[in-house]
Motif scaffolding. Structure first.
Motif, short mmCIF file in Angstrom:
data_model
loop_
_atom_site.label_atom_id
_atom_site.label_comp_id
_atom_site.label_asym_id
_atom_site.label_seq_id
_atom_site.Cartn_x
_atom_site.Cartn_y
_atom_site.Cartn_z
N LYS A 116 1.53 -3.95 0.60
CA LYS A 116 1.61 -4.25 -0.83
C LYS A 116 0.44 -3.65 -1.61
N ASN A 117 -0.62 -3.29 -0.91
CA ASN A 117 -1.85 -2.87 -1.57
C ASN A 117 -2.28 -1.45 -1.19
N LEU A 118 -1.33 -0.61 -0.77
CA LEU A 118 -1.67 0.74 -0.31
C LEU A 118 -2.24 1.62 -1.42
N SER A 119 -3.20 2.44 -1.04
CA SER A 119 -3.69 3.43 -1.99
C SER A 119 -2.59 4.47 -2.20
N PRO A 120 -2.51 5.04 -3.39
CA PRO A 120 -1.45 6.00 -3.69
C PRO A 120 -1.66 7.34 -2.98
#
Length: 125
Positions: A116-120
């Motif tokens: 849910k919090n992955l870097s782009p």
């Protein structure tokens, strides 16, 4: 909350990157979707390997951009990668090969929270 990084590295990888930068200047990594050694992370001087729209920039590790082929990324997008080093010679053109060392990838599947919090990512072109 900080973004979940897509690529990490070990202390051994940091040491080897320092050694390679001292000799070659700025470096970058690319992991293709090839067979055999072609699926290993490869290290090049910046500007020696041309990335394009079929490559994904996963982020920067220890001052080095890390790219992966888009085809390979389809399979690996749910795993966090850790760049590491082992002894042994690979059959690639990566900068570390003449030193009797090789970069490898260790991976682990993201947790739901990490996903849910992955870097782009961005296109390599």
């Amino acid at each position: 909350m900080d973004k979940t990084l897509r690529v990490l590295l070990t202390a051994a990888a940091e040491e080897l990157i320092d050694r390679l930068r001292a000799e070659h200047g700025s470096i970058m990594f690319h992991q293709s979707g090839g067979c055999c050694d072609g699926s290993a992370p490869m290290c090049f001087p910046v500007g020696e390997f041309k990335t394009g729209e079929n490559d994904v920039l996963l982020g920067e590790i220890y001052g080095c951009e890390f790219y992966m082929s888009a085809f390979q990324f389809e399979y690996w997008q749910y795993t966090q990668l850790t760049l590491d080093v082992v002894e042994g010679r690979g059959a690639s053109f990566s900068l570390e090969i003449p030193l009797g060392l090789r970069f490898i990838i260790r991976s682990q599947v993201y947790t739901e929270e990490e996903l849910k919090n992955l870097s782009p990512v961005s296109n390599g072109a």
